[in-house]
Design an enzyme around this catalytic site. Structure first.
Site, mmCIF file in Angstrom:
data_model
loop_
_atom_site.group_PDB
_atom_site.id
_atom_site.type_symbol
_atom_site.label_atom_id
_atom_site.label_comp_id
_atom_site.label_asym_id
_atom_site.label_seq_id
_atom_site.Cartn_x
_atom_site.Cartn_y
_atom_site.Cartn_z
ATOM 1 N N CYS A 119 -8.610 24.315 -9.474
ATOM 2 C CA CYS A 119 -7.457 24.365 -10.376
ATOM 3 C C CYS A 119 -6.427 25.413 -9.994
ATOM 4 O O CYS A 119 -6.537 26.088 -8.989
ATOM 5 C CB CYS A 119 -7.943 24.492 -11.814
ATOM 6 S SG CYS A 119 -8.691 22.932 -12.384
ATOM 7 N N LYS A 121 -4.710 28.489 -10.214
ATOM 8 C CA LYS A 121 -4.632 29.776 -9.520
ATOM 9 C C LYS A 121 -5.823 29.976 -8.596
ATOM 10 O O LYS A 121 -5.816 30.850 -7.732
ATOM 11 C CB LYS A 121 -4.573 30.940 -10.517
ATOM 12 C CG LYS A 121 -3.573 30.755 -11.625
ATOM 13 C CD LYS A 121 -2.206 30.352 -11.097
ATOM 14 C CE LYS A 121 -1.312 29.805 -12.170
ATOM 15 N NZ LYS A 121 -1.821 28.687 -12.939
ATOM 16 N N SER A 468 4.485 24.559 -15.925
ATOM 17 C CA SER A 468 3.354 23.776 -15.466
ATOM 18 C C SER A 468 3.878 22.658 -14.577
ATOM 19 O O SER A 468 5.000 22.182 -14.749
ATOM 20 C CB SER A 468 2.626 23.186 -16.675
ATOM 21 O OG SER A 468 1.792 22.118 -16.282
#
Length: 552
Positions: A119, A121, A468
């Site tokens: 995912c 980071k 996002s």
């Protein structure tokens, strides 16, 4: 072997006694020790299957003559952290992940590594660690989620956030929202559109740090398990040939990544992560070259949220290598770059054809002649800001309107859902940058609220925070300098006219230099009270245009 420093000779007999405490045999200790960095946890849907990926990697390493040893990396679910103080702790984990992986790898003198992220980071954090450590390393992610299906249509997490906005606007019932809630995220895996996690996993393929399919094979496919086994085998070949991350992640490879970023229409967060990864690899990646690359790179894919296709569709269409083959027709890729396969990009992508021209547009028929991301500049953002151009409706590529100013995300959301934002407005959210947040929160809630309220084609949003990959519309982030660092975004007043021209790469506040100077003379940037890790992070973090890397 590097691991001999920890396991060979009389001096290391105490260490060997501890290896024996782990149950390792003489035969296992005689082999190269391969660290398998597991990002498995039970809170992130993209990571809940990583235990299976890790076991497959271990089998691959063992089959190829290595001894696999697992150690962990943390990961935050951005969707769960969204919209509250938890989002301040998302970007900051990128550096925690890089630092802790460096610590584990060097303390235990691993000969090679297999990174198992998935995912947002987690992927760039481990890429940063790989570049910093520079020992043979292969990446294999957990894979994307399958798209959900609601009322006969494919849907994803961005649809869920927009459904909440539609409910606030009175255009969707509570029952409808519940149906979305139960169906949009149907499997494990990274969320199913070209959001940040999938963008970075795809770009890992492009950089040459992951095997073919790393970015697109769905999490629930058995093919993903086979890929993991091959990743374990591949790292052993890299070790034999002494192929290391800095042999792969060169300046040419990062130019390839930026080029494919434009072709794929990746998340704007890639413009935060690629410079940070490059920095660790000793390559300075200036965001200015993004527009130069975008000007000659066609956008070939419109995956969610930009369009109605999903990662599973891109996989079936031929995946990242098929898109690379299309772009290679224009001579825009450095084909001689080395990869984890021990082969060049040219050798890897040979024969990988586009199986669906509706999902991967041919270069002769692109969605646009220019790339999916644009970097803007002007008196509102002298050092740059970023927008996902491929997810902006045509009528918003050029926009002018009055500023509606908010000093935090929560106030903006309340105004949007309260019906206080009108068509034509430009919502400005400041003091949410790397230092100002601190932590540079994503703004999926306000962008989704704008879309859900039916304002996606008439309202722009500008922030020194970020977005996002699921955000769409005229969502302009990474404004630099940020308000907390004295940037002009901190001088904007309610009602100021803001002019945006995405195709011209400009963003300006229509206020004279004299007036801005007058405002600055009577202004002091706000500073939020923080403690713990965020306090240290704020002190060390640089601006978004530099990748928000940490420096003393």
């Amino acid at each position: 072997m590097r691991s001999d420093n920890a396991k060979s000779g009389m001096q290391q007999a105490p260490a060997r006694s501890l290896y024996r405490a782990l149950g390792l045999t003489e035969e296992e200790l005689a082999r190269p020790l391969v660290g398998v960095v597991s990002s498995y946890n039970e809170i992130v849907p993209g990571h809940m299957n990583l235990d299976k990926i890790v076991e497959a990697v271990k089998q691959g390493v063992s089959m190829a003559g290595g001894t696999p040893i697992v150690f962990p990396a943390i990961a935050v679910c951005d969707g769960i952290a969204m919209g509250h103080e938890g989002m301040k702790y998302s970007l900051v984990t990128r550096d925690l992940i890089a630092d802790s992986t460096e610590c584990m790898a060097i303390a235990h003198q691993f000969d090679a590594l297999v990174m198992v992220p998935n995912c947002d980071k987690n992927v760039p954090g481990l890429l940063m660690a790989a570049a910093r450590l520079n020992i043979p390393t292969v990446f294999v992610s957990g894979g994307p989620m399958l798209a959900g299906r609601v009322k006969g249509e494919k849907r994803s997490l961005s649809s869920m956030f927009e459904a909440v906005g539609a409910y606030a606007a009175g255009t969707m019932t509570e029952e409808d929202v519940t149906e979305f809630e139960c169906k949009v995220c149907p499997t494990c895996g990274s969320c199913s559109g070209m959001y940040t996690a999938n963008s970075m996993n795809c770009l890992t393929e492009v950089l040459g740090m992951g095997l073919q399919g790393n970015g697109t094979i769905p999490a629930v496919y058995s093919e993903r398990i086979r890929l993991a086994k091959h990743a374990g085998m591949a790292v052993m070949e890299m070790l034999k040939k002494n192929i290391c991350p800095r042999d792969i992640m060169t300046e040419k490879a990062f130019r390839n990544a930026l080029t494919m970023d434009m072709a794929l229409g990746c998340s704007t967060n890639s413009m935060l992560h690629l410079p940070a990864i490059a920095h660790e690899a000793g390559v300075e990646l200036n965001v200015d070259i993004a527009n130069e690359i975008s000007a000659k790179t066609p956008n070939l894919c419109h995956l969610a949220p930009a369009g109605p296709t999903y990662m599973e569709d891109l996989n079936e269409a031929g995946g990242i290598y098929a898109v690379m083959n299309e772009i290679a027709k224009l001579g825009l890729l450095n084909l001689d770059c080395m990869t984890v396969t021990g082969k060049t990009v040219e050798e890897n992508i040979k024969g990988c054809r586009n199986r669906n021209p509706e999902v991967i547009r041919p270069v002769e028929n692109p969605y646009s002649e220019t790339g999916g991301i644009a970097v803007l500049r002007g008196n509102l953002a002298p050092d740059s800001c970023v927008v996902k151009r491929s997810a902006v409706v045509p009528e918003m590529l050029k926009h002018e309107g009055p500023a509606r100013v908010f000093d935090c995300e929560e106030d903006a959301i309340a105004a949007i859902k309260g019906g206080k934002i009108a068509a034509g407005d430009v919502v400005v959210i400041r003091y949410e940058g790397p230092k100002g947040g601190p932590g540079m929160r994503e703004m999926l809630n306000p962008t989704s609220a704008i879309a859900g309220m039916g304002l996606g084609s008439s309202v722009a949003l500008i922030t020194d925070g970020r977005f996002s990959g699921a955000s769409r519309g005229a969502s302009i982030g990474h404004v630099c300098p940020e308000a907390a660092a004295g940037g002009p975004i901190g001088l904007v007043e309610e009602g100021d006219i803001i002019s945006i021209d995405i195709n011209a790469n400009t963003i300006n506040i229509k206020v004279s230099d004299e007036e801005l100077a007058r405002r600055r003379a009577h202004w002091t940037p706000k500073s939020k009270e923080v403690s713990g890790y965020l306090k240290r992070y704020r002190r060390l973090v640089t601006s978004a245009d530099r990748g928000a890397v940490l420096e003393d």
